[in-house]
Enzyme design. Structure first.
Site, short mmCIF file in Angstrom:
data_model
loop_
_atom_site.label_atom_id
_atom_site.label_comp_id
_atom_site.label_asym_id
_atom_site.label_seq_id
_atom_site.Cartn_x
_atom_site.Cartn_y
_atom_site.Cartn_z
N LEU A 1 0.83 -1.20 0.00
CA LEU A 1 0.00 0.00 0.00
C LEU A 1 0.86 1.26 0.00
CD1 LEU A 1 -2.69 -1.19 2.57
CD2 LEU A 1 -2.50 -1.68 0.13
N ARG A 2 2.17 1.10 0.16
CA ARG A 2 3.17 2.17 0.04
C ARG A 2 3.14 3.17 1.18
NH1 ARG A 2 6.11 -0.93 -3.15
NH2 ARG A 2 5.49 -0.92 -5.35
N ASP B 1 -0.47 -9.61 -5.52
CA ASP B 1 0.90 -9.09 -5.43
C ASP B 1 0.93 -7.63 -5.87
OD1 ASP B 1 3.58 -9.04 -4.85
OD2 ASP B 1 4.21 -10.02 -6.70
N HIS C 1 3.00 1.74 -8.54
CA HIS C 1 4.15 2.61 -8.75
C HIS C 1 3.71 3.93 -9.35
CE1 HIS C 1 7.53 0.11 -7.65
NE2 HIS C 1 7.05 -0.90 -8.35
#
Lengths: 427, 322
Positions: free
Chosen positions: A65-66, A306, A310
Site C-alpha cells: 500500500l506504500r 501481489d 508505482h
C-alpha cells in the site's frame, strides 16, 4: 449500524459449498440470516441482487500500500478504497514499509490509517527480523499483540540459515505463521526470466533455480522446526514440483501465486514494456501451465494480486532501470473468475483461493458466508463487461499489465463489517 | 519490434537488425556501396542532409563509433552536436527530460549509445514524429550499424552470404555486437552462423537466435570463411565468469595456427578495440587475413547509408550524387 438486506442473489460460499438463490440479512456488522426468502427482517437498505452473485469478500494475501514510506506511489486510503471497489475486503500488507513493520508503533499507524479511511480492512504482517535485515529477531509477540496475524520476510529472504531457523522456531512459540519468499538472491540478479526472450532482448535473466535454490533451503530449515510456513509468489514449474514433493512430507505447508503469473509470460515483455517487469519474473508458457495445474491440484492454495503500485516515473525508462511490480487490486476478482471461464478451476475452488484459504492461513474470521460471521461480502455482476484502462483503475498505481483486457465480471456492492463501502454510484 | 519501421515497411529508426526484411538489409549494403565511392573521392561531402541536425548522444564512452557517426553525418553535410553524458553526474534528470531538452534544439536525428538494453527503443518511442533514432549500442541488446558494417565488409571480401560459414568467438553473453551480427547474417541468408565460447560467456538458449553452438575453438573454426573475435571486457574476470586472461587466450584466443582448420582464405574481423594477446594475437590482427581496419573505414559509408534512409532521402538520389 445499518441493517442491510441483500435480496435474491446467487449465494456462493466456498467454505460450506453453498450455492443457492436467496437473501442475506446483515445487522451489527454480521451476517444474521443467510439463505431462503427473508421476510421478517426490517432493513434500512435493500440491495436487489437478482441475477447477481453474493460471495465472501476477497482477502488479498499480498498488497503493498506504500504507506508509510512511499506515499508518492499510493497510500492506505487510496488503495483500501480501490480494493473495496474491486471486491477486496481485506488487504494483507507485507512488512517492507519504510520504516519496516518491526515494531508495534508502525503496525498501529497502519491500522489507524485504515480505520479512519473505513474502506477495506488492512492486516499488516510483522517483520520476521529487525529492519528485515535477516540478523536479529523482531519482537514477534509484541507485533502479534498489536494485530499482526503472521510474520513475513517482506520479500527479502533471510540469507543466514541459522537466523532463519531461529526466526521460525521463535515464531512457532507463539503459533505465528511465517510467510517466506522462496528466492536465492545470488541467483536472482536479473530482470526477466532466463530464457530465449531475455537472450533476445539482451537482459540479464533470472533462472528458475533462483526459486528452487531458495525454496529448497527454506524447506530444509523449516523441516527442522515446528513452524507453520507459507511460501509466497511461486513462479516456476520447478518450484511447483519441488513444493509438491515437500507436501508429501508436510501437509501444513502452503503457498501462493500472484494472479498475473497465471495469465502472462515473459514474451509479454518482448517490447521492453516495463509493466511486465515483475519480481519474481514472468516465466514461460510451460511454467504458466504448471502453475495453473498446481493451483488446480491444491499444491498452491492461495492466489493474491501481489499489488505493487508505482508512480509513473518508476516505470519510465529502459526496462532494467525501471521498478519491478504490477498494480493488481483492480483486476484480481475479474482474473480469478476468468480462471473459471477458462476451466482452470471450478467456481467454488477459484473463490476459495482468494477467500477461505488466506483466511485459514492467517486465522482471520472473514472469507466465508455464514450466519454469525463478519459481514465482509461482495455482490458481483457476472455479466458486466468492462475494459481495463488507465482511467478505469481505482488504484493510484497505473502500472497494470492488463490494460486493454476485457473482463466480464465486476463487483457492484462491497460490504466490510456490514458497512457498504462500495456501490455502483460510489461509496 | 516494428517501432523502427513505418507503414510502408521503410526504416524510420534503426534500432536492431532483428526481423528486418532481407531486401531492406541488402538495400542498406547497396546504399553504403554507393557512398563508399564518395569516400574515395577528393570531394568527400554530399549535401543530402544539409540543414539537418544530428545529435550524438553517448551515455557510454566511445571513440571509434562516435567518431565514425560524426564523420558520416559531416560527409552528408549535417550539423553535428556531440553530447557525452556522464551518468554518474546526471542523476536526477530523467532520460525523458534530457530527450525533450535536446529535441527542443531542433534535432532531426539522435544517435544514441546507452548501457541499458532497450534504451534506443525507449528513445524511439518518445521522440517527436519525424525525428529519427539510430542505435549506436544499447546494453547487451543491439549494435545494428556495427553488424551492418561487418556484413558490408564480409560481402566485399567474400561475396554473397549463401555459402558462407561465419564464426563469432568470445563473450556472446554480454555482446550487443554478436546479437546484431547473428540477426543480420541470418537475415542476409548466411549459410551458417556459429558461436564459440565457454559456457559462462553464452547466454541461455543461445541456439534460439539461430546459431550453431561450439565450446571448442578448433571444432568451431573448421571450414569457416569468416572469423569474428569479440572484445573481452576485463570485468569478466570478476563475477566468476572466467578464471583469467591467460587461460582464456589458451583456449579461445585466435592465432594463425588455430585457424589451420578454417578455409584457407578465411578473413579475420574484430569490432574493436582489440585486447592483443587476450582474444587475438598481434600477428593475426595485423596479418594478411585481417580486415579489421577495413571495418572501421566501411563504418562511415554504412552509417551514411542508414542516416539517409531513416530520414527518407532516396537511395537513387544518393547514387546520382556519387
Amino acid at each position: 449500524m445499518s441493517r442491510i438486506l441483500i435480496g435474491n442473489g446467487r449465494l456462493i460460499d466456498p467454505a460450506s459449498g453453498l450455492d443457492e438463490t436467496g437473501d442475506v440479512a446483515v445487522a451489527d456488522g454480521r451476517i444474521v440470516r443467510l439463505g431462503g426468502r427473508i421476510e421478517d427482517f426490517t432493513p434500512d437498505r435493500r440491495i436487489d441482487a437478482s441475477g447477481q452473485w453474493v460471495i465472501p469478500g476477497l482477502i488479498d494475501l499480498s498488497a503493498r500500500l506504500r504507506e508509510p514510506g512511499a506515499t508518492r506511489k499510493a497510500d492506505i486510503t487510496s488503495e483500501s478504497r480501490a480494493a473495496a471497489a474491486a471486491g477486496i475486503t481485506t488487504l494483507v500488507m507485507p512488512p517492507d514499509t519504510t520504516p519496516v513493520m518491526d515494531t508495534p508503533s508502525v503496525v498501529e499507524l497502519v491500522t489507524h490509517r485504515a480505520d479512519i479511511t473505513g474502506a477495506a480492512r488492512v492486516v499488516p504482517l510483522g517483520a520476521l527480523t529487525r529492519e528485515l535485515a535477516g540478523e536479529q529477531l523482531s519482537g514477534m509477540a509484541g507485533l502479534a499483540a498489536a494485530g499482526c496475524p503472521a510474520l513475513s520476510d517482506g520479500g527479502r529472504p533471510i540469507t543466514d540459515s541459522l537466523v532463519l531457523r531461529r526466526a521460525l522456531e521463535y515464531a512457532s512459540t507463539f503459533s505465528l505463521p511465517c510467510l517466506l519468499t522462496p528466492v536465492d538472491p545470488c541467483l536472482a540478479q536479473g530482470c526477466l526470466n532466463e530464457g530465449p526472450t531475455a537472450t533476445r532482448l539482451g537482459l540479464p535473466g533470472i533462472p528458475a533455480a533462483a526459486e528452487t535454490a531458495g525454496l529448497g533451503r527454506q524447506l530444509a530449515v523449516a523441516g527442522a522446526c515446528q513452524a507453520r510456513v507459507h511460501f509466497g509468489r511461486l513462479s516456476s514449474a520447478d518450484g511447483a514440483r519441488l513444493l509438491t514433493t515437500a507436501l508429501g512430507e508436510n501437509r501444513k505447508l502452503t503457498a501462493d501465486v500472484a494472479i498475473h503469473q497465471l495469465f502472462l509470460t515473459d514474451q509479454d515483455a518482448m517490447e521492453y514494456d516495463a509493466r511486465f517487469h515483475l519480481d519474481p519474473p514472468l516465466r514461460d508458457i510451460i511454467d504458466r501451465e504448471a502453475l495453473r495445474q498446481a493451483v488446480a491440484d491444491r499444491v498452491i492454495r492461495i492466489i493474491c494480486s501481489d499489488h505493487q503500485p508505482h508512480d509513473q516515473d518508476a516505470k519510465d525508462g529502459p526496462f532494467a532501470s525501471t521498478a519491478s511490480g504490477a498494480s493488481g487490486l483492480d483486476t484480481l476478482l475479474a482474473l480469478v473468475l476468468r480462471l473459471v471461464e477458462e476451466e482452470v478451476l471450478p467456481l467454488h475452488r477459484a473463490l476459495a483461493t482468494v477467500t477461505l484459504e488466506p483466511a485459514r492461513l492467517l486465522g482471520l474470521e472473514g472469507g466465508r458466508l455464514d450466519e454469525g460471521a463478519a459481514a465482509d461480502l461482495v455482490v458481483v455482476d457476472p455479466v458486466a463487461p468492462w475494459f481495463c484502462t488507465g482511467e478505469s483503475l481505482r488504484s493510484r498505481g497505473r502500472n497494470s499489465p492488463f490494460l486493454g483486457w476485457e473482463f466480464s465480471a465486476r463487483a457492484t456492492h462491497t460490504l466490510v463489517a456490514g458497512r457498504l463501502v462500495h456501490q455502483p454510484d460510489g461509496p | 519490434m516494428s517501432v523502427q519501421l513505418d507503414d510502408q515497411g521503410q526504416l524510420r529508426h534503426f534500432l536492431t537488425t532483428e526481423g528486418l526484411d532481407p531486401r531492406l538489409l541488402t538495400r542498406i549494403l547497396d546504399t553504403a556501396e554507393s557512398f563508399s565511392g564518395v569516400i574515395g573521392k577528393s570531394v568527400k561531402n554530399v549535401p543530402l542532409l544539409r540543414g539537418r541536425t544530428v545529435i550524438n548522444l553517448f551515455f557510454e564512452s566511445s571513440t571509434r563509433t562516435r567518431t565514425t557517426f560524426e564523420l558520416a553525418a559531416k560527409r552528408l553535410s549535417a550539423d553535428v552536436l556531440n553530447v557525452a553524458v556522464d551518468t554518474t553526474t546526471t542523476k536526477g534528470e530523467s532520460l525523458l527530460d534530457m530527450l525533450r531538452n535536446l529535441q527542443a534544439m531542433q534535432a532531426d536525428m539522435f544517435v544514441v549509445r546507452h548501457n541499458q538494453s532497450g534504451a534506443a527503443e525507449y528513445f524511439a518511442r518518445h521522440v517527436d514524429p519525424g525525428v529519427a533514432v539510430l542505435n549506436a549500442g544499447d546494453g547487451w541488446h543491439a549494435h545494428p550499424t556495427q553488424a551492418m558494417l561487418d556484413a558490408f565488409t564480409i560481402r566485399r571480401h567474400k561475396g554473397p552470404f549463401e555459402q558462407l560459414r561465419i564464426a563469432i568467438v568470445g563473450d556472446i553473453r554480454h555482446s550487443r555486437v554478436a546479437r546484431s551480427q547473428i540477426h543480420a547474417f541470418n537475415g542476409l541468408g548466411a549459410g551458417e552462423v556459429r558461436v564459440i565460447a565457454p559456457n559462462t560467456l553464452l547466454p541461455s538458449d543461445v541456439d534460439t537466435l539461430g546459431v550453431q553452438v561450439y565450446n571448442d575453438l578448433g571444432a568451431g573454426l573448421r571450414d569457416v570463411d569468416v572469423v569474428i573475435a569479440l572484445r573481452l571486457q576485463r570485468e569478466r574476470m570478476q563475477g566468476a565468469l572466467l578464471p583469467g586472461e591467460s587461460e582464456y587466450f589458451r583456449h579461445y584466443g585466435l592465432t594463425e595456427s588455430r585457424l589451420a582448420g578454417a578455409h584457407p582464405e578465411a578473413i579475420v574481423m574484430h569490432p574493436g578495440p582489440i585486447n592483443r594477446g587476450v582474444e587475438i594475437d598481434s600477428a593475426l590482427a595485423d596479418g594478411p587475413r585481417s580486415v579489421i581496419l577495413d571495418q572501421v573505414t566501411n563504418g562511415i559509408a554504412v552509417r551514411m547509408a542508414v542516416m539517409t534512409m531513416v530520414l527518407g532521402v532516396q537511395p537513387e538520389t544518393a547514387r546520382e550524387v556519387s
